[in-house]
Write an enzyme that holds these catalytic residues in place. Structure first.
Site, PDB file in Angstrom:
ATOM      1  N   LYS A  41       0.866  -1.174   0.000  1.00  0.00           N
ATOM      2  CA  LYS A  41       0.000   0.000   0.000  1.00  0.00           C
ATOM      3  C   LYS A  41       0.905   1.227   0.000  1.00  0.00           C
ATOM      4  O   LYS A  41       1.940   1.240   0.677  1.00  0.00           O
ATOM      5  CB  LYS A  41      -0.879  -0.017   1.256  1.00  0.00           C
ATOM      6  CG  LYS A  41      -1.883   1.142   1.340  1.00  0.00           C
ATOM      7  CD  LYS A  41      -2.793   1.021   2.572  1.00  0.00           C
ATOM      8  CE  LYS A  41      -3.812   2.162   2.633  1.00  0.00           C
ATOM      9  NZ  LYS A  41      -4.722   2.042   3.793  1.00  0.00           N
TER      10      LYS A  41
ATOM     11  N   SER B 232      -9.820   2.299   3.051  1.00  0.00           N
ATOM     12  CA  SER B 232      -8.932   3.082   2.214  1.00  0.00           C
ATOM     13  C   SER B 232      -7.944   2.243   1.417  1.00  0.00           C
ATOM     14  O   SER B 232      -7.394   2.722   0.429  1.00  0.00           O
ATOM     15  CB  SER B 232      -8.121   4.047   3.095  1.00  0.00           C
ATOM     16  OG  SER B 232      -7.250   3.323   3.957  1.00  0.00           O
TER      17      SER B 232
ATOM     18  N   SER C  32     -10.181  -0.119   7.165  1.00  0.00           N
ATOM     19  CA  SER C  32      -9.554   0.048   5.844  1.00  0.00           C
ATOM     20  C   SER C  32      -8.911  -1.207   5.271  1.00  0.00           C
ATOM     21  O   SER C  32      -8.476  -1.196   4.118  1.00  0.00           O
ATOM     22  CB  SER C  32      -8.504   1.166   5.890  1.00  0.00           C
ATOM     23  OG  SER C  32      -9.144   2.419   5.910  1.00  0.00           O
TER      24      SER C  32
END
Lengths: 478, 487
Positions: B79, B154, B178
């Site tokens: 990420k 997210s 998330s």
């Protein structure tokens, strides 16, 4: 003209802690490095970086707590104080608000011979900001983050100081104390010990405090005194002219000897303090505090009392010697070398202090070591030199001419104690000054001094004064 | 070959059996990213050259008999919230569009030390603020099951990439859901461990007391393998916990007989979409078949999770994001007139709307006069929510329920309504507030879209949690489903 007014002063003193590295990063805090060479990714507040507490600061803060007879909180909490400034890389300063490490301390000061207790509200740990260098390049401000993150203890007094003189006495006492306990080098030029003063005035007898102004960043004892005195007069004049003091931050301009407004309360930031979620509350226990206590050096007040009781020094002499730990240590080293305490105290407080002051040196920088001074004192004690000649010997040592014996030899300062030689000299002087001899014998005893002077002149001061007196008296008596 | 249909564990075995090489796997997955990512937009930065070099190095190690372990040579992606040395690290924001990190996050170091081969950095909501991956400066990420739907957020890029099998696993972070919500939306397995289990050093902070790194994979076994390598105390993170890491992989295989699973009654109340409820009920039945007992539990304060979260998280974020000021790195406005102008325009230009909204909410909550009513109150309720969970765990071994109240929604559908968007995390947020480990695993589908079951464990109960997910995956096939367009 200001006798109807009374002044209330509280001091906030920032003492830079003597650690090797920063409060929350491993960067060095050594003074004077090239800009931004002592700033790692944590100090630069790069994304993703986190603070880790330098545990040494807890030890140093606890020392202060013990020295101030204060409460050392078993649980203290770091909070974020939020404001934007280019030299504040994270956009917040990590400090302590609700739960500081030290609270409820006290410090005793002495002004005009009177002792006064000043409460210390709190002392909390916080990180220093970096430095903005205006005009670093054409139209630009440079940022040096070497200082960012340097550990500070902010020591806040109660508003219990009532004159500039008291404020200075408090600041000096604290300045000496932090050096004594080895938590701060006290170097004011380098900003290791800085002061903000909160000053207000009120009509005598009024309970309620007047509105205060905070004078920021005063970096010498002299300026603290001048800035506070200026501010007191400014506030009284303002009120007497029908004006009102506004709560604001002011800056002291040493060149003009005045304070001027920086920002008022209305413009002040809302710092939005909240506990820093990157740092856990700091928890310490009794055994930690006991260990620190066991490691504490003798404090100034205790040392002073000991100098009076063990060495028979006067309060005044002991106070002067114990003002700074290096001087007290120096004195004790001279005594330990076998010098009588009173004599050692006289030389430390007298000639040594005078030379240090004159050349703006610390005891540690004195060219005359404790051993050298002790060596010289022994020559006084064994009558090799007189007290008067000793000053010349001291000067020689100060100027690097070697130890006392070397200076005495090189300059031929050895006292003349040969009775025959002194007698011969006196005979000659008596023979050459028949008029004065007659006056003396006629009862004008004052003339005796003339003869002593003549002998000293002839021996360049090296004759043993006691011997001179004795022989002169005999000879003049006829 | 169809290496992308394999799990990390299978790929690891295949390398060990000399059926393939790290190089071949890297090339295979690089080709998939190149073929499909135009559609999904899961990668912000591709580091293929470095990946191929790392794969070759892994193959060389293996040839020399110096393999670093089961993860050595396996491809994955980070990420874009983890700082990667020499590689652009954007956190999904224009603010960091030019930021090349000079250092590696601890998680990055650890996976590198395990020999994993990073193909790039995945798209995400800006500064991890969002539940749909629509707040990214780098554009929306699409759900591989239906590209008109959101992948969740997210960590939308990480979840979608694994869902479409562009990589076998990715890292993610979870502040309020998330990892779990996008795992549910993309039909994969995601785990957020206990707060403090994985170092946050080098992970760009959103809400420091809630942020925790975790893993996306296609199976619980793979998630265990990777989480094992990521976990552990880090002296650079004061909130990481000094406690040995359990053996997560060999812990798999324990029977669930005699275990008790708690079902919070508040998670099955009104507002849960019927398709989601049906799938979750079916999964719970499966757990009963596996020998677990099921019991209703009460989390009386859990209903306050969302409001509490939207005080605490923005408050912390408002301070965490202050460092983005245009002074030292990142975006800086052109020709600032003075300092105030520099700050205002830099931040106005560099941050997107959702980030600004949260900075403002947080600033408000911490302001003088509001602090006690918002921040302090929220902290007190947070404690109550945590206590509710701890009390429940006196009677149950695990807690289960839906990961999300509904199915993946359409792109653009909720962007005008922040509150509805925030309610996506209604079941996941409480777990962050309590610092507990949580997972989502796929347990069904409706209208061609996946449905997730959330499992929550005790503090440091990752092994038990992963085992529970693994047991379910031994008797079901939902985790094997691959979206048709990406087979």
């Amino acid at each position: 003209m200001y006798s109807n007014w009374e002044t209330v002063i509280g001091l906030e003193i920032h003492a830079q802690l003597s650690t090797n590295s920063k409060l929350f990063s491993g960067s060095s805090i050594a003074y004077g490095a090239e800009p931004n060479t002592q700033a790692n990714e944590v100090d630069l507040a790069l994304p993703g970086t986190l603070p880790v507490l330098n545990k040494e600061v807890m030890n140093l803060a606890a020392r202060l707590g013990i020295a101030l007879n204060a409460t050392i909180n078993k649980r203290s909490v770091f909070e974020r104080k939020n404001y934007f400034y280019p030299d504040l890389p994270k956009g917040y300063q990590t400090s302590q608000l609700e739960l500081p490490i030290v609270e409820h301390g006290e410090l005793f000061i002495s002004v005009n011979g009177e002792e006064k207790r000043i409460g210390v509200t709190r002392a909390h740990l916080e990180e220093d900001a970096g430095k903005s260098i205006h005009g670093a390049a054409e139209g630009c401000t440079g940022i040096d983050l070497n200082r960012a993150g340097t550990p500070l203890l902010e020591i806040v007094s109660e508003p219990e100081l009532s004159s500039a003189a008291e404020a200075v006495a408090y600041m000096k006492k604290l300045h000496s104390l932090v050096q004594y306990i080895g938590i701060c080098d006290g170097n004011m030029q380098e900003g290791s010990f800085r002061c903000d003063a909160n000053v207000s005035v009120r009509p005598k007898g009024q309970e309620e405090l007047g509105t205060r102004a905070e004078i920021k960043n005063i970096n010498s004892f002299r300026f603290v005194e001048k800035a506070i005195n200026y501010e007191i007069e400014r506030q009284i004049d303002l009120i007497e002219d029908g004006g009102e003091v506004v709560q604001e931050t002011r800056l002291y301009d040493a060149e003009k000897n005045e304070t001027r407004s920086m920002r008022s309360k209305e413009e002040a930031n809302d710092y939005r303090y909240f506990p820093c979620p990157d740092l856990l509350p700091v928890v310490i226990d009794d055994s930690f505090i006991d260990a620190v206590r066991g490691d504490m050096p003798e404090l100034p007040d205790a040392k002073k009392a000991r100098f009076v009781s063990d060495f028979g020094l006067s309060d005044e002499d002991a106070a002067q010697l114990t003002n700074s730990r290096p001087m007290a240590d120096y004195f004790e080293a001279v005594v330990a070398d076998g010098v009588e305490a009173k004599m050692a105290a006289n030389w430390c407080n007298g000639e040594l202090s005078a030379w240090l002051n004159k050349e703006e040196k610390d005891v540690a920088e004195s060219p005359v070591s404790a051993a050298m001074l002790a060596g010289m004192c022994k020559r006084i004690a064994d009558n090799t030199i007189s007290n008067k000649i000793a000053k010349e010997v001291f000067e020689g040592m100060w100027n690097g001419e070697g130890d006392a014996d070397a200076v005495i030899d090189a300059k031929g300062l050895k006292q003349i104690t040969d009775t025959g030689a002194i007698e011969a000299m006196i005979d000659e002087i008596i023979a050459n000054n028949a008029g004065q001899v007659e006056q003396y014998r006629a009862g004008k005893e004052k003339v005796f001094g003339f003869f002593v002077g003549q002998v000293m002149k002839a021996t360049q001061g090296k004759a043993n004064p006691a011997q001179v007196n004795q022989i002169l008296k005999q000879k003049l008596a006829g | 070959m169809t290496w992308h249909t394999k799990t990390l564990t299978e790929l690891s075995n295949a390398i060990a059996a000399r059926e393939t090489t790290s190089r071949e796997l890297a090339e295979h997955f690089i080709a998939r990213v190149e073929a499909f990512d135009g559609e999904l937009n899961t990668f912000v930065t591709r580091t293929f050259d470095a990946a191929l070099a790392a794969a070759d190095a892994a193959d060389a190690r293996r040839a020399a008999g110096e393999s670093l372990g089961p993860l050595d040579g396996l491809p994955f992606a980070h990420k874009d919230i983890f700082c990667t040395k020499g590689v652009k690290t954007t956190c999904g924001s224009k603010m960091l569009d030019n930021f090349i990190s000079p250092y590696d996050a601890t998680v990055v170091e650890k996976l590198q030390a395990a020999g994993m081969v990073c193909l790039g950095k995945t798209n995400m909501d800006e500064f991890a603020m969002g539940s749909s991956n629509e707040t990214s400066y780098y554009g929306d990420v699409k759900n591989p099951w239906n590209t008109s739907k959101v992948p969740g957020g997210s960590s939308g890029g990480s979840a979608s990439a694994v869902g479409a099998r562009l990589v076998p696993a990715t890292t993610g972070t979870d502040t309020g859901g998330s990892i779990r919500q996008p795992a549910a939306f993309c039909g994969i397995t995601g785990i957020k461990p206990t707060y403090g289990r994985v170092s946050r050093y080098g992970m760009i902070a959103f809400a420091s007391s809630l942020d925790q790194a975790g893993v996306f994979a296609t199976t619980a076994e793979d998630a265990a393998l990777m989480l094992q390598a990521m976990s552990g105390f880090d002296e650079r993170d004061s909130t990481s916990i000094e406690r040995p890491v359990d053996d997560l992989v060999t812990g798999l295989g324990e029977s669930l007989a005699g275990k008790t699973i708690g079902l919070p009654k508040q998670f099955f109340a009104d507002g849960l979409e019927p398709e989601v409820k049906d799938a979750v009920d079916a999964a719970i039945n499966e757990y009963k078949n596996l020998g677990a007992e099921v019991k209703e539990i009460d989390l009386p304060n859990i209903g306050l999770s969302v409001p509490v979260y939207y005080v605490v998280a923005p408050a912390e974020a408002s301070a965490n994001l202050s460092r983005f000021d245009g002074v030292r790195y990142g975006h800086r406005c052109d020709n600032p007139e003075d300092l105030t102008d520099l700050y205002k325009r830099t931040r106005a230009e560099g941050f997107g709307d959702e980030v600004k909204r949260r900075i403002m909410m947080g600033t408000y909550a911490l302001s003088s006069g509001y602090y006690d009513a918002y921040y302090i109150k929220a902290q007190k309720i947070r404690r109550l929510i945590r206590d509710d969970f701890l009390k429940a765990f006196e009677e149950v071994d695990l807690i289960a329920g839906p990961t999300t109240p509904g199915l993946p929604f359409g792109l653009g559908e909720q962007t005008d309504d922040p509150v509805t968007m925030y309610l996506n995390d209604i079941f996941t947020i409480g777990v962050n507030l309590a610092g507990l480990p949580g997972m989502s695993i796929p347990v069904g589908e409706a209208s061609g879209l996946p449905i997730g079951l959330q499992l929550v464990g005790k503090h440091f109960g990752e092994a038990e949690l992963l085992n529970a997910a693994h047991q379910y995956q031994q008797v079901t096939d939902w985790h094997k489903a691959i979206p048709a367009a990406f087979q």
